[in-house]
Design an enzyme around this catalytic site. Structure first.
Site, PDB file in Angstrom:
ATOM      1  N   LYS A 191       0.837  -1.215   0.000  1.00  0.00           N
ATOM      2  CA  LYS A 191       0.000   0.000   0.000  1.00  0.00           C
ATOM      3  C   LYS A 191       0.868   1.260   0.000  1.00  0.00           C
ATOM      4  O   LYS A 191       0.532   2.261  -0.648  1.00  0.00           O
ATOM      5  CB  LYS A 191      -0.916  -0.005   1.226  1.00  0.00           C
ATOM      6  CG  LYS A 191      -1.780   1.256   1.391  1.00  0.00           C
ATOM      7  CD  LYS A 191      -2.669   1.495   0.178  1.00  0.00           C
ATOM      8  CE  LYS A 191      -3.805   2.484   0.454  1.00  0.00           C
ATOM      9  NZ  LYS A 191      -3.402   3.792   0.924  1.00  0.00           N
ATOM     10  N   GLU A 211       0.885   6.688  -6.782  1.00  0.00           N
ATOM     11  CA  GLU A 211      -0.231   7.634  -6.873  1.00  0.00           C
ATOM     12  C   GLU A 211       0.278   9.082  -6.890  1.00  0.00           C
ATOM     13  O   GLU A 211      -0.215   9.917  -7.657  1.00  0.00           O
ATOM     14  CB  GLU A 211      -1.152   7.389  -5.685  1.00  0.00           C
ATOM     15  CG  GLU A 211      -2.308   8.326  -5.504  1.00  0.00           C
ATOM     16  CD  GLU A 211      -2.961   8.063  -4.165  1.00  0.00           C
ATOM     17  OE1 GLU A 211      -2.811   8.899  -3.250  1.00  0.00           O
ATOM     18  OE2 GLU A 211      -3.601   7.006  -4.011  1.00  0.00           O
TER      19      GLU A 211
END
Length: 317
Positions: free
Chosen positions: A184, A191
């Site tokens: 993550k 991102e």
């Protein structure tokens, strides 16, 4: 199945709603009782203290498909709290745990901390799982993407729960404790770079009036980009939505961009591993430098943060 859930913030509340919708029994606790009162109305079992969670979990957890106990009384406690408070909450929870009980950290903790917590809880006789959760509040409510670390057998035991609260094919076992949060973390680093590229590109597009004598309709551009182009994505779709809500100038959106930590963690981890991540580093540096130096690129990145994560990105008065 039946489980305890701690933390009813913008991610936790929606996830508990999703669990209830799928027929799970959830004993819900939050530091502020108002959220507990509210989720009680949705069908959760309220707990106003940590001890009440465990009082309501007597009997272990149960599969959706029947009432037969499947885990010898093993209890599941899901934490959805800020990473800075996980150890504090664990200290409150541990005295109530029994051998074999399972603790899940579904927040955005540093993966090194999750490795440590996994070892600590294993030494005490408990199982620990770290779950990186992506999709923002909307994903938590309607189906998230779950990156899961811990024991493989514990993953298998809880797989029906994970399947129920994620989008189709949106969950997976990543490896031992810490692996879920590691994956993550890198996801968030990627991102950062993607959002930065979109922000920079749309600032170039916004400057097209200098070439053509008239401005481009940036919302129309997002619509075209998001129908069959190589960069079609949820991010472009969210920018289209931001334009609908705030206009092409993104009025009221700050051109200064905050960073929540995982971009920095990705860069620091990459440096330890000897892996160059210049794109991610530059996007992090941009956010740091944006304080006191707002830009249209910053407005685009801020707008995206608001769309998927519900972050407060209003301009300072």
């Amino acid at each position: 199945m039946k489980l305890g859930y701690i933390g009813l913030g913008k991610m936790g509340y929606g996830m508990v709603e999703k669990m209830l919708e799928k027929g799970h029994q959830v004993v819900a606790f939050n530091r502020s009782p108002e959220k507990v009162d509210s989720i009680k109305e949705k069908g959760a079992i309220p707990a106003y203290t940590i001890s009440e969670i465990f009082e309501n979990l007597e009997g272990g957890f149960f599969e959706n498909t029947g009432s037969a106990e499947t885990s010898g009384g093993r209890k599941v406690i899901w934490l959805m709290v800020p990473w800075q408070t996980v150890d504090e909450v664990l200290d409150q929870v541990i005295p109530f745990l029994k051998a074999g009980d399972i603790v899940i950290d579904g927040g955005n903790s540093p993966f090194e901390k999750s490795i440590e917590r996994g070892k600590k809880l294993a030494d005490l006789g408990f199982d620990f799982m770290d779950i990186g959760t992506s999709g923002g509040p909307g994903g938590a409510r309607n189906g998230a993407c779950l990156m899961i670390g811990g024991k493989a057998e514990t993953f298998t035991e809880l797989e029906n729960l994970f399947k129920d609260i994620s989008v189709e094919n949106g969950y997976g076992y990543m490896g031992p404790a810490g692996a879920g949060h590691f994956v993550k973390m890198v996801h968030n680093g990627i991102e950062y770079g993607m959002m930065q590229a979109i922000g920079e590109g749309f600032e170039v597009l916004k400057s097209a009036d200098k070439l053509f004598g008239q401005s481009l309709d940036l919302k129309k551009v997002t619509g075209i980009y998001n129908h069959g182009s190589v960069i079609e994505s949820r991010l472009i779709g969210w920018l289209d939505k931001a334009y609908s809500q705030n206009g092409l100038e993104l009025d009221g959106i700050s051109g200064e961009v905050k960073h929540s930590g995982e971009g920095l963690w990705t860069v620091e981890t990459a440096q330890k591993l000897g892996v160059p991540v210049e794109n991610i580093k530059q996007s992090l540096d941009f956010r740091v430098a944006s304080t006191g130096n707002p830009s249209y690129t910053g407005k685009v990145v801020s707008a995206l943060r608001n769309q998927f994560g519900g972050h407060d990105v209003k301009e300072s008065a």
